[in-house]
Design an enzyme around this catalytic site. Sequence first.
Site, PDB file in Angstrom:
ATOM      1  N   VAL A 164       2.148 -12.598   1.891  1.00  0.00           N
ATOM      2  CA  VAL A 164       3.322 -11.921   2.450  1.00  0.00           C
ATOM      3  C   VAL A 164       3.045 -10.437   2.613  1.00  0.00           C
ATOM      4  O   VAL A 164       3.374  -9.835   3.628  1.00  0.00           O
ATOM      5  CB  VAL A 164       4.563 -12.142   1.553  1.00  0.00           C
ATOM      6  CG1 VAL A 164       5.729 -11.276   2.016  1.00  0.00           C
ATOM      7  CG2 VAL A 164       4.970 -13.606   1.555  1.00  0.00           C
ATOM      8  N   GLY A 165       2.420  -9.838   1.601  1.00  0.00           N
ATOM      9  CA  GLY A 165       2.127  -8.410   1.710  1.00  0.00           C
ATOM     10  C   GLY A 165       1.432  -7.871   0.481  1.00  0.00           C
ATOM     11  O   GLY A 165       1.459  -8.481  -0.589  1.00  0.00           O
ATOM     12  N   MET A 166       0.806  -6.727   0.640  1.00  0.00           N
ATOM     13  CA  MET A 166       0.105  -6.057  -0.447  1.00  0.00           C
ATOM     14  C   MET A 166       0.823  -4.751  -0.749  1.00  0.00           C
ATOM     15  O   MET A 166       1.067  -3.948   0.153  1.00  0.00           O
ATOM     16  CB  MET A 166      -1.348  -5.769  -0.040  1.00  0.00           C
ATOM     17  CG  MET A 166      -2.147  -4.978  -1.066  1.00  0.00           C
ATOM     18  SD  MET A 166      -2.697  -5.980  -2.452  1.00  0.00           S
ATOM     19  CE  MET A 166      -4.162  -6.733  -1.746  1.00  0.00           C
ATOM     20  N   LYS A 207       4.496 -12.740  -7.102  1.00  0.00           N
ATOM     21  CA  LYS A 207       3.832 -11.432  -7.101  1.00  0.00           C
ATOM     22  C   LYS A 207       2.813 -11.359  -8.225  1.00  0.00           C
ATOM     23  O   LYS A 207       3.148 -11.558  -9.392  1.00  0.00           O
ATOM     24  CB  LYS A 207       4.841 -10.290  -7.245  1.00  0.00           C
ATOM     25  CG  LYS A 207       4.153  -8.921  -7.237  1.00  0.00           C
ATOM     26  CD  LYS A 207       5.100  -7.776  -6.950  1.00  0.00           C
ATOM     27  CE  LYS A 207       5.848  -7.330  -8.169  1.00  0.00           C
ATOM     28  NZ  LYS A 207       6.549  -6.046  -7.954  1.00  0.00           N
ATOM     29  N   ASP A 221      13.348   4.533  -6.366  1.00  0.00           N
ATOM     30  CA  ASP A 221      12.472   4.395  -5.196  1.00  0.00           C
ATOM     31  C   ASP A 221      13.113   3.509  -4.134  1.00  0.00           C
ATOM     32  O   ASP A 221      12.447   2.678  -3.525  1.00  0.00           O
ATOM     33  CB  ASP A 221      11.116   3.827  -5.625  1.00  0.00           C
ATOM     34  CG  ASP A 221      10.065   3.946  -4.520  1.00  0.00           C
ATOM     35  OD1 ASP A 221      10.070   4.964  -3.797  1.00  0.00           O
ATOM     36  OD2 ASP A 221       9.246   3.027  -4.370  1.00  0.00           O
TER      37      ASP A 221
END
Length: 357
Positions: free
Chosen positions: A26-28, A49, A141
């Site tokens: 999905v993503g880094m 994750k 964040d």
Amino acid sequence: MAEFIRAQIFGTTFEITSRYSDLQPVGMGAFGLVCSARDQLTNQNVAVKKIMKPFSTPVLAKRTYRELKLLKHLRHENVISLSDIFISPLEDIYFVTELLGTDLHRLLTSRPLEKQFIQYFLYQIMRGLKYVHSAGVVHRDLKPSNILVNENCDLKICDFGLARIQDPQMTGYVSTRYYRAPEIMLTWQKYDVEVDIWSAGCIFAEMLEGKPLFPGKDHVNQFSIITELLGTPPDDVINTIASENTLRFVKSLPKRERQPLKNKFKNADPSAIDLLERMLVFDPKKRITATEALSHDYLAPYHDPTDEPVAEEKFDWSFNDADLPVDTWKIMMYSEILDYHNVDASAQQIEEQFNGQ
């Protein structure tokens, strides 16, 4: 003992229990790799994750422990929830959460959002923040890529505890800087939940306009762009700046008047402008709270005071000032994982588990 299977994702070994299948990247992120997977126990798609090298340094071990504790504690419809956690034989930690499909950053870069979607997304962000802040937690964040959305427009805030401002790894993050409150950016003072309201205001403005409101090239440029729109900070705010260098810089800027936001957001409702003006205020103590924002006219179509819960208890931050070796964080983390799975184990058994690995 759980059976583990291995897969190579983006050149990284993903080592997960056999409960999960069909891994897809999905993503880094800065500290972890996220894959989608099929949970064969529930027959649902999930996000897995992998926390990269969680025990390589005390700082990373503490950060991972903090995120684990937060994920266990925070239980709310607009906050990502933990459905499983495990440590692999290679000593990587894996968090399993809901899979929502996309995030606000991707949505904003693909198409302009219609008014009703902007209202509904902002409502859910503020509903989630009301709960999070009531638990004594500050996200720190908040940005579009940390706000997950599914095909039903359900929204969940994620990546809690991921970005502590003290972490040197975070200082270069352009995307983070756009949404960062002035009191963090210029280290004015001890910050609190108000920093999330500023970030949410920047996200709200981006939903209205389709592009970042304050796209600074660096902190100096960022602050200059903010003052072009919001004017020079009032003297009582400037006087709270502790750093001599920061104080000198702020006083060196040309005096600017606050610009009416209605001139910049010409197509926005007056009620949207009013709420945005209450969120983007230099003085943190004068910013609108999440609870107050939920009662604002702009969010009236969704506001339901009987269904905007607060946390049952405050989050326990007692560990946060601890300066402990990696092995101690590791034992504490293992204890938290056993607690999550309702497994009783003594401190000696936990220590023996790690010494035996």
